[in-house]
Design an enzyme around this catalytic site. Structure first.
Site, PDB file in Angstrom:
ATOM      1  N   ARG A  52       0.802  -1.219   0.000  1.00 36.80           N
ATOM      2  CA  ARG A  52       0.000   0.000   0.000  1.00 36.80           C
ATOM      3  C   ARG A  52       0.839   1.275   0.000  1.00 36.80           C
ATOM      4  NH1 ARG A  52      -2.787  -3.999   1.739  1.00 36.80           N
ATOM      5  NH2 ARG A  52      -0.772  -4.521   2.601  1.00 36.80           N
ATOM      6  N   THR A  53       1.784   1.362   0.913  1.00 43.19           N
ATOM      7  CA  THR A  53       2.477   2.642   1.105  1.00 43.19           C
ATOM      8  C   THR A  53       3.301   2.989  -0.132  1.00 43.19           C
ATOM      9  OG1 THR A  53       2.591   2.068   3.433  1.00 43.19           O
ATOM     10  CG2 THR A  53       3.898   3.941   2.724  1.00 43.19           C
TER      11      THR A  53
ATOM     12  N   LYS B 142      26.665  -3.087   0.187  1.00 45.28           N
ATOM     13  CA  LYS B 142      28.136  -2.985   0.097  1.00 45.28           C
ATOM     14  C   LYS B 142      28.705  -2.218   1.281  1.00 45.28           C
ATOM     15  CE  LYS B 142      27.538  -2.276  -4.842  1.00 45.28           C
ATOM     16  NZ  LYS B 142      27.615  -1.202  -5.846  1.00 45.28           N
TER      17      LYS B 142
ATOM     18  N   ARG C  77      11.091   3.780   3.663  1.00 45.72           N
ATOM     19  CA  ARG C  77      10.729   2.847   4.745  1.00 45.72           C
ATOM     20  C   ARG C  77      11.999   2.137   5.179  1.00 45.72           C
ATOM     21  NH1 ARG C  77       5.658  -1.179   4.674  1.00 45.72           N
ATOM     22  NH2 ARG C  77       4.702   0.819   5.197  1.00 45.72           N
TER      23      ARG C  77
ATOM     24  N   HIS D 209       4.586   5.482  11.726  1.00 40.97           N
ATOM     25  CA  HIS D 209       4.130   5.410  10.330  1.00 40.97           C
ATOM     26  C   HIS D 209       3.175   6.595  10.144  1.00 40.97           C
ATOM     27  CE1 HIS D 209       3.096   3.976   6.484  1.00 40.97           C
ATOM     28  NE2 HIS D 209       2.758   2.720   6.736  1.00 40.97           N
TER      29      HIS D 209
END
Ligand code: CP
Length: 311
Positions: free
Chosen positions: A56-57, A86, A107, A135
């Site tokens: 969704r986000t 890396k 995120r 959130h």
């Protein structure tokens, strides 16, 4: 951190007047979508940098940018497919991406990662979830949905149910609701995933009434909103702890029969069995409408973030 940039890092940053303004803008975005989008941010580029899974986000932010005429670059698996693997620091990654795009939606697995990113970014950073922390954009769309469905946020009685310890959406939603009058929150959870004390402290400071218990049935008849959450298996220290928390509160026909006719059921989604599929046809099941609202709210946020930038 550049104070001229419109970062979205946590839900506490929003005042009531900013929320009113944002929700009015989101309402306007519903019309923009209905009429096929616009070109208001043609030429602008969004980077979506996701170190954790999302449907969704990420996709609603990407859709939001497309609907506003901009374009998107990024990675849905930054842990593996960015140079983090890396050994590049988050700060260096953000410095580099700042040169390639006009807004960063990130995120991350770690609490506070969005703030670290914003500290070195030359473009706005939007927190799309930082571990078990916050959130904020989810909470904004949750509040927008409550306003749309119930009519107002003042006086709302809400049960937040499930994984209140690791569920970042309930932390952010608590902070957003603390802007409104006469809100009452029932925190309903298993013992080992209670709402964190730092959230309760904030609610105390803001004078918000709340209670904690493990009994959903006893409050179901007195609420406007049942906000169900998933038990976040991936965040538990052991399988044993997860099993202690899982399977306690299932929203099914029996539970729905206790809820008022004008109440709604929300869930940030994804669900993993805590709302029975049979509830989906109940008009009070608002969670798919809620997910759709994410597009409008995120369009409003992206629009605001990009308006502050001179490219
Ligand atoms: N609600 C939410 O954040 O969903 P995703 O994990 O699919 O983005």
């Amino acid at each position: 951190m550049n104070p001229k940039l419109y970062h979205v890092l946590g839900a506490k940053q929003f005042s009531r007047s900013e929320l009113d303004e944002l929700f009015a803008a989101a309402k306007g975005m519903e019309e923009v979508v209905r009429t096929g989008g616009n070109r208001s941010h043609q030429g602008a580029i969004m980077t979506t940098l996701f170190f954790e899974a999302s449907t969704r986000t990420r996709l609603s932010f990407e859709s939001a940018m497309s609907r506003l005429g901009g374009s998107v670059i990024g990675t849905e698996n930054a842990a593996q497919f960015s140079s983090a693997i890396k050994g590049e620091t988050l700060e260096d990654t953000i410095r580099i991406i700042s040169g390639y795009s006009d807004v960063i939606v990130m995120r991350h697995t770690e609490i506070g990662a969005a703030k670290r990113a914003a500290a070195v970014a030359d473009v706005p950073v939007i927190n799309a979830g930082d571990g078990a922390g916050e959130h904020p954009t989810q909470a904004l769309l949750d509040a927008y949905t409550i306003q749309k469905e119930i009519g107002q946020l003042d006086g709302v009685r809400i049960a937040m149910v499930g994984d209140l310890a690791y569920g970042r959406t309930v932390h952010s939603l608590s902070y957003i609701l603390a802007n409104y009058k006469d809100v009452q929150v029932f925190y309903i959870s298993p013992e080992n995933v209670r709402i964190p004390s730092y959230v309760k402290r904030y609610m105390d400071e803001k004078g918000i009434r709340y209670s904690e218990s493990g009994d959903l049935n006893s409050v179901a008849g007195d609420i406007d909103v049942l906000y169900q959450t998933r038990i976040q298996k991936e965040r538990f220290p052991s399988l044993e702890e997860y099993e202690k928390a899982s399977g306690h509160f299932i929203v099914d026909a029996e539970l729905m029969s206790l809820m008022p006719n004008k109440s709604i059921v929300l869930h940030p989604l994804p669900r993993a069995g805590e709302i029975a599929d049979s509830v989906d046809n109940d008009p009070r099941a608002a969670y798919f409408r809620q997910a759709r609202n994410g597009l409008y709210v995120r369009m409003a946020l992206v629009d605001k973030a990009l308006r502050g930038i001179n490219r």
